[in-house]
Design a protein around this motif. Structure first.
Motif, PDB file in Angstrom:
ATOM      1  N   LEU A   1       9.230   5.679   6.448  1.00 52.40           N
ATOM      2  CA  LEU A   1      10.172   4.802   5.747  1.00 52.40           C
ATOM      3  C   LEU A   1      10.231   5.125   4.255  1.00 52.40           C
ATOM      4  O   LEU A   1      11.289   5.135   3.640  1.00 52.40           O
ATOM      5  CB  LEU A   1       9.778   3.341   5.954  1.00 52.40           C
ATOM      6  CG  LEU A   1       9.992   2.779   7.359  1.00 52.40           C
ATOM      7  CD1 LEU A   1       9.414   1.369   7.463  1.00 52.40           C
ATOM      8  CD2 LEU A   1      11.482   2.751   7.706  1.00 52.40           C
ATOM      9  N   ILE A   2       9.072   5.407   3.668  1.00 53.37           N
ATOM     10  CA  ILE A   2       9.027   5.726   2.243  1.00 53.37           C
ATOM     11  C   ILE A   2       9.738   7.042   1.961  1.00 53.37           C
ATOM     12  O   ILE A   2      10.401   7.205   0.929  1.00 53.37           O
ATOM     13  CB  ILE A   2       7.566   5.773   1.739  1.00 53.37           C
ATOM     14  CG1 ILE A   2       6.972   4.362   1.770  1.00 53.37           C
ATOM     15  CG2 ILE A   2       7.480   6.341   0.329  1.00 53.37           C
ATOM     16  CD1 ILE A   2       5.521   4.303   1.409  1.00 53.37           C
TER      17      ILE A   2
ATOM     18  N   ARG B   1       7.539  -0.095  -1.583  1.00 52.43           N
ATOM     19  CA  ARG B   1       6.100  -0.294  -1.754  1.00 52.43           C
ATOM     20  C   ARG B   1       5.654  -1.300  -0.693  1.00 52.43           C
ATOM     21  O   ARG B   1       6.031  -2.463  -0.747  1.00 52.43           O
ATOM     22  CB  ARG B   1       5.784  -0.799  -3.159  1.00 52.43           C
ATOM     23  CG  ARG B   1       4.280  -0.922  -3.446  1.00 52.43           C
ATOM     24  CD  ARG B   1       4.044  -1.495  -4.831  1.00 52.43           C
ATOM     25  NE  ARG B   1       2.623  -1.575  -5.137  1.00 52.43           N
ATOM     26  CZ  ARG B   1       1.992  -0.815  -6.015  1.00 52.43           C
ATOM     27  NH1 ARG B   1       2.680   0.094  -6.700  1.00 52.43           N
ATOM     28  NH2 ARG B   1       0.704  -0.942  -6.234  1.00 52.43           N
ATOM     29  N   PHE B   2       4.870  -0.824   0.269  1.00 58.56           N
ATOM     30  CA  PHE B   2       4.398  -1.686   1.342  1.00 58.56           C
ATOM     31  C   PHE B   2       3.058  -2.301   0.953  1.00 58.56           C
ATOM     32  O   PHE B   2       2.165  -1.610   0.469  1.00 58.56           O
ATOM     33  CB  PHE B   2       4.214  -0.880   2.636  1.00 58.56           C
ATOM     34  CG  PHE B   2       5.499  -0.442   3.259  1.00 58.56           C
ATOM     35  CD1 PHE B   2       6.199  -1.302   4.091  1.00 58.56           C
ATOM     36  CD2 PHE B   2       6.013   0.817   3.015  1.00 58.56           C
ATOM     37  CE1 PHE B   2       7.388  -0.904   4.681  1.00 58.56           C
ATOM     38  CE2 PHE B   2       7.201   1.224   3.594  1.00 58.56           C
ATOM     39  CZ  PHE B   2       7.892   0.363   4.429  1.00 58.56           C
TER      40      PHE B   2
ATOM     41  N   THR C   1     -14.563  -7.330   5.748  1.00 55.51           N
ATOM     42  CA  THR C   1     -14.051  -7.543   4.399  1.00 55.51           C
ATOM     43  C   THR C   1     -12.530  -7.448   4.382  1.00 55.51           C
ATOM     44  O   THR C   1     -11.954  -6.495   4.914  1.00 55.51           O
ATOM     45  CB  THR C   1     -14.634  -6.504   3.418  1.00 55.51           C
ATOM     46  OG1 THR C   1     -16.061  -6.541   3.500  1.00 55.51           O
ATOM     47  CG2 THR C   1     -14.197  -6.803   1.992  1.00 55.51           C
ATOM     48  N   ALA C   2     -11.900  -8.443   3.751  1.00 54.64           N
ATOM     49  CA  ALA C   2     -10.434  -8.463   3.664  1.00 54.64           C
ATOM     50  C   ALA C   2      -9.969  -7.641   2.462  1.00 54.64           C
ATOM     51  O   ALA C   2     -10.532  -7.740   1.366  1.00 54.64           O
ATOM     52  CB  ALA C   2      -9.942  -9.898   3.535  1.00 54.64           C
ATOM     53  N   PHE C   3      -8.951  -6.821   2.697  1.00 53.60           N
ATOM     54  CA  PHE C   3      -8.343  -6.014   1.653  1.00 53.60           C
ATOM     55  C   PHE C   3      -6.833  -6.221   1.682  1.00 53.60           C
ATOM     56  O   PHE C   3      -6.244  -6.544   2.717  1.00 53.60           O
ATOM     57  CB  PHE C   3      -8.600  -4.513   1.889  1.00 53.60           C
ATOM     58  CG  PHE C   3      -9.976  -4.044   1.562  1.00 53.60           C
ATOM     59  CD1 PHE C   3     -10.256  -3.449   0.342  1.00 53.60           C
ATOM     60  CD2 PHE C   3     -11.002  -4.163   2.494  1.00 53.60           C
ATOM     61  CE1 PHE C   3     -11.526  -2.986   0.047  1.00 53.60           C
ATOM     62  CE2 PHE C   3     -12.275  -3.699   2.220  1.00 53.60           C
ATOM     63  CZ  PHE C   3     -12.540  -3.116   0.982  1.00 53.60           C
ATOM     64  N   TYR C   4      -6.217  -6.007   0.541  1.00 49.41           N
ATOM     65  CA  TYR C   4      -4.779  -5.770   0.495  1.00 49.41           C
ATOM     66  C   TYR C   4      -4.594  -4.260   0.428  1.00 49.41           C
ATOM     67  O   TYR C   4      -5.197  -3.590  -0.406  1.00 49.41           O
ATOM     68  CB  TYR C   4      -4.145  -6.393  -0.747  1.00 49.41           C
ATOM     69  CG  TYR C   4      -4.047  -7.898  -0.717  1.00 49.41           C
ATOM     70  CD1 TYR C   4      -3.219  -8.551   0.195  1.00 49.41           C
ATOM     71  CD2 TYR C   4      -4.765  -8.679  -1.617  1.00 49.41           C
ATOM     72  CE1 TYR C   4      -3.127  -9.932   0.232  1.00 49.41           C
ATOM     73  CE2 TYR C   4      -4.669 -10.062  -1.609  1.00 49.41           C
ATOM     74  CZ  TYR C   4      -3.848 -10.677  -0.680  1.00 49.41           C
ATOM     75  OH  TYR C   4      -3.760 -12.046  -0.658  1.00 49.41           O
ATOM     76  N   ILE C   5      -3.758  -3.722   1.310  1.00 42.06           N
ATOM     77  CA  ILE C   5      -3.453  -2.306   1.249  1.00 42.06           C
ATOM     78  C   ILE C   5      -2.015  -2.150   0.781  1.00 42.06           C
ATOM     79  O   ILE C   5      -1.114  -2.831   1.279  1.00 42.06           O
ATOM     80  CB  ILE C   5      -3.673  -1.605   2.618  1.00 42.06           C
ATOM     81  CG1 ILE C   5      -3.332  -0.109   2.499  1.00 42.06           C
ATOM     82  CG2 ILE C   5      -2.875  -2.262   3.729  1.00 42.06           C
ATOM     83  CD1 ILE C   5      -3.674   0.693   3.746  1.00 42.06           C
ATOM     84  N   SER C   6      -1.808  -1.291  -0.193  1.00 41.77           N
ATOM     85  CA  SER C   6      -0.463  -1.010  -0.716  1.00 41.77           C
ATOM     86  C   SER C   6      -0.204   0.485  -0.593  1.00 41.77           C
ATOM     87  O   SER C   6      -1.071   1.302  -0.910  1.00 41.77           O
ATOM     88  CB  SER C   6      -0.344  -1.437  -2.185  1.00 41.77           C
ATOM     89  OG  SER C   6      -0.509  -2.836  -2.328  1.00 41.77           O
TER      90      SER C   6
ATOM     91  N   LEU D   1       4.011  12.709  -3.457  1.00 36.49           N
ATOM     92  CA  LEU D   1       2.708  12.366  -2.896  1.00 36.49           C
ATOM     93  C   LEU D   1       2.736  10.893  -2.491  1.00 36.49           C
ATOM     94  O   LEU D   1       3.710  10.194  -2.742  1.00 36.49           O
ATOM     95  CB  LEU D   1       1.592  12.611  -3.914  1.00 36.49           C
ATOM     96  CG  LEU D   1       1.477  14.023  -4.473  1.00 36.49           C
ATOM     97  CD1 LEU D   1       0.367  14.091  -5.520  1.00 36.49           C
ATOM     98  CD2 LEU D   1       1.227  15.035  -3.363  1.00 36.49           C
ATOM     99  N   PHE D   2       1.646  10.437  -1.859  1.00 34.26           N
ATOM    100  CA  PHE D   2       1.561   9.039  -1.445  1.00 34.26           C
ATOM    101  C   PHE D   2       0.251   8.437  -1.946  1.00 34.26           C
ATOM    102  O   PHE D   2      -0.802   9.080  -1.875  1.00 34.26           O
ATOM    103  CB  PHE D   2       1.648   8.905   0.082  1.00 34.26           C
ATOM    104  CG  PHE D   2       2.911   9.451   0.657  1.00 34.26           C
ATOM    105  CD1 PHE D   2       4.107   8.718   0.601  1.00 34.26           C
ATOM    106  CD2 PHE D   2       2.947  10.710   1.226  1.00 34.26           C
ATOM    107  CE1 PHE D   2       5.280   9.232   1.113  1.00 34.26           C
ATOM    108  CE2 PHE D   2       4.119  11.231   1.748  1.00 34.26           C
ATOM    109  CZ  PHE D   2       5.288  10.489   1.683  1.00 34.26           C
ATOM    110  N   HIS D   3       0.348   7.240  -2.467  1.00 38.31           N
ATOM    111  CA  HIS D   3      -0.835   6.506  -2.919  1.00 38.31           C
ATOM    112  C   HIS D   3      -1.145   5.390  -1.935  1.00 38.31           C
ATOM    113  O   HIS D   3      -0.259   4.633  -1.539  1.00 38.31           O
ATOM    114  CB  HIS D   3      -0.586   5.885  -4.300  1.00 38.31           C
ATOM    115  CG  HIS D   3      -0.575   6.874  -5.409  1.00 38.31           C
ATOM    116  ND1 HIS D   3      -0.512   6.518  -6.740  1.00 38.31           N
ATOM    117  CD2 HIS D   3      -0.632   8.236  -5.401  1.00 38.31           C
ATOM    118  CE1 HIS D   3      -0.529   7.597  -7.499  1.00 38.31           C
ATOM    119  NE2 HIS D   3      -0.591   8.640  -6.705  1.00 38.31           N
ATOM    120  N   LEU D   4      -2.418   5.295  -1.551  1.00 38.77           N
ATOM    121  CA  LEU D   4      -2.897   4.187  -0.728  1.00 38.77           C
ATOM    122  C   LEU D   4      -3.914   3.410  -1.563  1.00 38.77           C
ATOM    123  O   LEU D   4      -4.984   3.924  -1.883  1.00 38.77           O
ATOM    124  CB  LEU D   4      -3.570   4.680   0.555  1.00 38.77           C
ATOM    125  CG  LEU D   4      -2.694   5.247   1.667  1.00 38.77           C
ATOM    126  CD1 LEU D   4      -2.333   6.704   1.383  1.00 38.77           C
ATOM    127  CD2 LEU D   4      -3.432   5.160   3.007  1.00 38.77           C
TER     128      LEU D   4
END
Length: 419
Positions: free
Chosen positions: A79-80, A87-88, A97-102, A109-112
């Protein structure tokens, strides 16, 4: 510590490669090969088969029970690639452990980004629409209302609205504090180097920047060839060591800044400060960002209305003056008749009219002799010049006469039979 303004200007803050220890960053290419990553916390190591992941593909290093995460990654990347402004962001649990992933694209390139989700309970946001409604009806109190609303959304001790002046210096135009004992900064002026040029450029591109703990040691990116990566879009990017020291010198450990963009340009900032470390939830930050964007749109609407009213008033005044000049056939004398209207309309302290050796002044002006010398100097250097500047010394190189008591000036030759 003494802050060197020149060093601040020269620092390449978007290439420092520093990440706050509230999460981690993974940078991959279009083949999902890992090019760089920051330190991965122990709470997330359960996802990977090995800690040596640079140069390897994501599917090859994720353990089997987390392959669903890789499938989600595949879908998001496609999609990106079609719309690179996407920005997902979503919440996931790694281990316990809870995380927010973006996930988002940067220069092919792609940033996680993986950001730890704070443990504290976020404030209730049932009144958010009411906040927007308040902003939609605000006029003169718009920025004060915004600072109050942001203070309700984010638990910082101090919220300020900071406006940039034409020379890039700044002034605090609104403020809300949680503790009445805190010193007030409302009306304080700050020099241009307080927020260096490259920092203002980053604020124009990335509209929210925060630091959880200015005293915490950041993690650095691990790469195969010491390659530099542009991290200006990374939310959990750590700040310049110079800025972190600046915060500590001011008595704060945590800060958050939101850009106020008007007509595509950086108008100012919402600045939030807190004396202790503070990790504000991603969803709360997004609400504050939305409220700020809404206030900026409201401000632009008010400015547009003001401009339309100004143009209408200008046309009406122009018609009156033209009609009088046509009847009387004397520009100089009739402009004197409209002295009060012209001075008010131009929002000036005073003005002068010159014709031949005659000088007429209205309001607060320099002495007539000084005005005559100034105009003569202008005519010699730029005979057809129209000049309008809030700081005339910057644009009059070669003109050796200045009005020290007046930082700005407007000058307009009137060409016609009456001079």
């Amino acid at each position: 510590m003494i802050i060197d303004a020149k060093k601040c200007e020269d620092e390449k803050i978007h290439l420092l490669g520093l990440i706050q220890p509230i999460g981690f960053l993974v940078i991959i290419d279009q083949e999902q090969r890992i090019l760089a990553h920051s330190d991965i916390p122990a709470t997330a190591l359960c996802v990977y088969k090995t800690t040596e992941i640079v140069g390897k593909r994501v599917p090859d290093v994720i353990v089997d029970e987390w392959q669903e995460l890789n499938l989600q990654l595949d879908s998001a990347l496609k999609l990106i690639e079609k719309q690179n402004t996407l920005r997902f962001s979503e919440e996931i649990v790694l281990g316990e452990t809870a995380f927010y992933i973006s996930l988002y694209g940067v220069d092919n390139l792609f940033h996680l980004e993986f950001e730890l989700k704070p443990n504290y309970k976020s404030a209730q946001n049932l009144s958010f629409n009411s906040h927007l409604n308040t902003l939609s009806r605000s006029t003169e109190t718009l920025w004060q209302e915004l600072s109050r609303i942001v203070s309700e959304l984010l638990p910082y001790d101090r919220i300020m609205v900071y406006k940039f002046n034409e020379d890039s210096s700044g002034i605090v135009v609104a403020e809300t504090v949680a503790d009445e004992k805190l010193e007030r900064y409302l009306g304080f002026n700050y020099p241009e180097f307080d927020i260096p040029k490259q920092a203002r450029e980053l604020y124009s591109k990335n509209h929210l920047r925060f630091i959880v703990d200015a005293t915490a040691d950041p993690t650095t990116l691990k790469t195969a060839e010491d390659r530099e990566f542009d991290l200006q879009q990374v939310a959990i990017r750590s700040l310049s060591p110079i800025h972190l020291q600046y915060l500590q010198n001011a008595g704060f450990k945590s800060s958050l800044s939101i850009s106020i963009m008007v007509m595509g340009k950086l108008w100012g900032l919402v600045c939030c400060q807190h004396p202790e470390a503070l990790h504000v939830d991603l969803q709360q930050r997004n609400l504050a960002l939305t409220a700020t964007h809404y206030a900026a749109a409201r401000f632009q609407h008010l400015k547009n209305e003001e401009r339309l009213e100004y143009i209408e008033d200008a046309l009406n005044l122009e018609i009156k003056i033209k009609e009088t000049i046509l009847l009387k056939n004397n520009v100089y004398q009739q402009l004197k008749v409209y002295s009060s209207d012209l001075n008010e309309f131009m929002k000036s302290e005073g003005f002068a009219l010159l014709q031949d050796n005659d000088i007429y002044t209205y309001g607060l002006t320099p002495p007539r002799l000084q005005i005559a010398k100034f105009v003569e100097a202008l005519r010699k250097h730029r005979p057809s010049l129209y000049l309008s500047n809030h700081h005339h010394a910057d644009s009059l190189a070669g003109v050796d006469i200045s009005f020290k008591d007046f930082p700005g000036i407007a000058y307009l030759p009137i060409i016609g039979p009456a001079g």
